[in-house]
Design a protein around this motif. Structure first.
Motif, PDB file in Angstrom:
ATOM      1  N   SER A  65      30.665 -26.450  30.631  1.00  0.00           N
ATOM      2  CA  SER A  65      30.074 -26.768  31.968  1.00  0.00           C
ATOM      3  C   SER A  65      30.997 -27.207  32.271  1.00  0.00           C
ATOM      4  N   ALA A  66      32.037 -26.929  33.680  1.00  0.00           N
ATOM      5  CA  ALA A  66      32.975 -27.651  33.630  1.00  0.00           C
ATOM      6  C   ALA A  66      33.341 -28.755  34.520  1.00  0.00           C
ATOM      7  N   GLU A  67      31.982 -29.054  34.985  1.00  0.00           N
ATOM      8  CA  GLU A  67      32.137 -29.924  35.361  1.00  0.00           C
ATOM      9  C   GLU A  67      31.811 -31.852  34.388  1.00  0.00           C
ATOM     10  N   GLN A  68      30.697 -30.876  33.823  1.00  0.00           N
ATOM     11  CA  GLN A  68      30.517 -32.237  32.415  1.00  0.00           C
ATOM     12  C   GLN A  68      31.959 -32.081  32.077  1.00  0.00           C
ATOM     13  N   GLU A  69      33.029 -31.412  31.618  1.00  0.00           N
ATOM     14  CA  GLU A  69      33.546 -31.334  30.617  1.00  0.00           C
ATOM     15  C   GLU A  69      34.987 -32.669  31.404  1.00  0.00           C
ATOM     16  N   ALA A  70      34.844 -32.470  32.881  1.00  0.00           N
ATOM     17  CA  ALA A  70      35.605 -33.276  33.717  1.00  0.00           C
ATOM     18  C   ALA A  70      34.998 -34.700  33.541  1.00  0.00           C
ATOM     19  N   GLN A  71      33.677 -34.692  34.017  1.00  0.00           N
ATOM     20  CA  GLN A  71      32.713 -36.559  33.729  1.00  0.00           C
ATOM     21  C   GLN A  71      33.392 -36.864  32.559  1.00  0.00           C
ATOM     22  N   ALA A  72      33.761 -35.869  31.061  1.00  0.00           N
ATOM     23  CA  ALA A  72      33.683 -36.304  30.074  1.00  0.00           C
ATOM     24  C   ALA A  72      34.875 -36.784  29.944  1.00  0.00           C
ATOM     25  N   LEU A  73      36.097 -36.288  31.036  1.00  0.00           N
ATOM     26  CA  LEU A  73      37.560 -37.041  30.437  1.00  0.00           C
ATOM     27  C   LEU A  73      38.133 -37.749  31.834  1.00  0.00           C
ATOM     28  N   ARG A  74      37.306 -37.812  32.412  1.00  0.00           N
ATOM     29  CA  ARG A  74      37.118 -39.063  32.861  1.00  0.00           C
ATOM     30  C   ARG A  74      36.681 -40.516  32.860  1.00  0.00           C
ATOM     31  N   ILE A 124      39.922 -27.697  37.831  1.00  0.00           N
ATOM     32  CA  ILE A 124      39.828 -28.033  39.260  1.00  0.00           C
ATOM     33  C   ILE A 124      39.151 -28.936  39.770  1.00  0.00           C
ATOM     34  N   THR A 125      37.780 -28.484  39.010  1.00  0.00           N
ATOM     35  CA  THR A 125      36.174 -29.147  39.309  1.00  0.00           C
ATOM     36  C   THR A 125      37.186 -31.260  38.817  1.00  0.00           C
ATOM     37  N   TYR A 126      38.166 -31.419  38.045  1.00  0.00           N
ATOM     38  CA  TYR A 126      38.020 -32.451  37.977  1.00  0.00           C
ATOM     39  C   TYR A 126      38.177 -32.831  38.940  1.00  0.00           C
ATOM     40  N   LYS A 127      39.398 -32.272  40.532  1.00  0.00           N
ATOM     41  CA  LYS A 127      39.689 -32.664  41.175  1.00  0.00           C
ATOM     42  C   LYS A 127      38.917 -32.591  42.448  1.00  0.00           C
ATOM     43  N   SER A 128      37.512 -31.852  42.308  1.00  0.00           N
ATOM     44  CA  SER A 128      36.917 -31.759  43.495  1.00  0.00           C
ATOM     45  C   SER A 128      35.342 -33.117  43.311  1.00  0.00           C
ATOM     46  N   THR A 129      35.430 -32.711  41.720  1.00  0.00           N
ATOM     47  CA  THR A 129      34.436 -33.532  42.265  1.00  0.00           C
ATOM     48  C   THR A 129      34.949 -35.306  41.648  1.00  0.00           C
ATOM     49  N   ILE A 130      36.146 -35.656  41.394  1.00  0.00           N
ATOM     50  CA  ILE A 130      35.739 -36.890  41.407  1.00  0.00           C
ATOM     51  C   ILE A 130      37.817 -37.394  42.230  1.00  0.00           C
TER      52      ILE A 130
END
Length: 304
Positions: free
Chosen positions: A2-11, A41-47
Motif C-alpha cells: 500500500s503506497a499510502e501506508q508506506e508514505a505514512q510510515a516514512l512521514r 507520488i502518494t507522499y506528495k498527494s496525501t501529505i
C-alpha cells in the motif's frame, strides 16, 4: 503493498525530533523501484510534501546518497551518475566506463534520451568535450547503444576478428587501437566469446593479457571492462565492489552506485561471484568496511 501506508510510515519516521533511520531503511529496502516511485507520488498527494526534499533535510553523507539513489528511477540514476562523472570536479572515468560498458542497448538509448531532456546537451557532446583521444572514441562508440545484440556466431568472421586483433596488437610494433575498438564495441556477445577463444589459440595468451600489455590508462580500463562484461557481468561488478572496498579508504561513489543500480538486477549473482573470486562474502566485506546507517542500508541491499 500500500503506497499510502508506506508514505505514512516514512512521514512518521521523519516527523518531530530526531529521525528514525531504521524505519526509513526498513520501508525503502523492502520495496522495488516502481513501488518506491508510487510512494513518492502518494507522499506528495496525501501529505502535500516532497519526499526527496524531506529525506535530504533529514539525512546526510553516504547514507543520504544511498537513500536518494534508491528513490531515483533506474535510468535517471544512471543519467545523474554520468553527468556527475563528466561535470563534477575532475572526470570520474571509472564511472563512465562502468555504466557504458555494462548497460544494454535499450538502457543506453533510454539514458541518452533522458540525458538530453535533463541537461540540454547530449551525452555524446559532453563525453567529447570532457575526454580525449582513443578513450573518447571507445566511450562514444559505447554510448551509441548500437552493439549487435544477436546470438549468431559467424565462424569465419570470428577467425578473421581474432587474427585482426592479433595483428593490431601482439604481432606489430605499436598498437592499432582502432581495430580493438571497432571489434570489441560492436560485435555481439556470443561472437566475441568465440573470438576470445580463437584469439587465445593464435596469440597463445588471453585477450585481457594482450590488452594489458598493449594499452594503458583509461583506454586499457575501458577495453578490459568491455571484455569482462561480455564474459561475466556479475563477476565484473563483483570486482568493482571489491576494489571499491579493499585497501585504505573506500571508494564510496563506486560502492553506492553498484549496490543501488544492481540491487534488483543481478545482486544474487554478484554475491556468488564475489565469494568465488575473493573467498569472502560481500556481506562480510561491507560489514568490515562501512559503519552506521550507511552499513545497515548496504547490507539490506546486499541481502543474505
Amino acid at each position: 503493498f500500500s503506497a499510502e501506508q508506506e508514505a505514512q510510515a516514512l512521514r512518521k519516521a521523519m516527523k518531530g525530533l530526531g529521525t528514525d533511520e531504521d524505519a526509513i531503511i526498513e520501508t525503502l529496502t523492502k520495496l522495488n523501484v516502481s513501488q518506491r516511485q508510487q510512494v513518492l507520488i502518494t507522499y506528495k498527494s496525501t501529505i502535500g510534501r516532497d519526499l526527496i526534499d524531506d529525506l535530504k533535510s533529514e539525512l546526510s553523507g553516504n547514507f543520504e546518497r544511498v537513500i536518494i539513489g534508491l528513490m531515483t528511477p533506474t535510468t535517471m540514476y544512471d543519467v545523474h551518475e554520468l553527468r556527475r562523472a563528466l561535470k563534477g570536479a575532475g572526470t570520474d572515468e571509472g564511472c563512465l566506463i562502468e555504466i557504458l560498458a555494462s548497460r544494454t542497448n535499450a538502457e543506453i538509448r533510454h539514458i541518452n534520451d533522458n540525458y538530453k531532456v535533463q541537461y540540454g546537451s547530449t551525452l555524446e557532446e559532453d563525453i567529447v568535450s570532457d575526454t580525449s583521444s582513443m578513450f573518447r572514441r571507445v566511450l562514444v562508440s559505447l554510448a551509441t547503444g548500437n552493439r549487435d545484440e544477436g546470438t549468431f556466431v559467424d565462424e569465419a568472421l570470428a577467425q578473421q576478428d581474432a587474427q585482426a586483433l592479433y595483428e593490431a596488437g601482439e604481432k606489430k610494433w605499436g598498437t592499432d587501437e582502432v581495430q580493438f575498438v571497432s571489434i570489441l564495441c560492436t560485435r555481439n556477445r556470443c561472437h566475441l566469446l568465440r573470438v576470445f577463444d580463437v584469439y587465445r589459440v593464435i596469440a597463445n595468451k588471453d585477450i585481457t593479457d594482450s590488452i594489458k600489455s598493449e594499452m594503458s590508462g583509461d583506454l586499457e580500463d575501458a577495453l578490459l571492462a568491455v571484455v569482462k562484461c561480455m564474459r561475466n557481468k556479475p563477476a565484473y561488478f563483483a570486482e568493482r565492489l571489491y576494489k571499491s572496498m579493499k585497501g585504505l579508504g573506500t571508494d564510496d561513489s563506486t560502492l553506492i552506485r553498484v549496490m543501488v543500480s544492481r540491487a534488483e538486477i543481478d545482486m544474487l549473482y554478484i554475491r556468488r561471484e564475489f565469494l568465488a573470486m575473493y573467498g569472502k562474502s560481500l556481506h562480510s566485506f561491507i560489514k568490515g568496511d562501512c559503519s552506521g546507517d550507511y552499513r545497515k542500508v548496504l547490507l539490506r541491499l546486499c541481502g543474505g
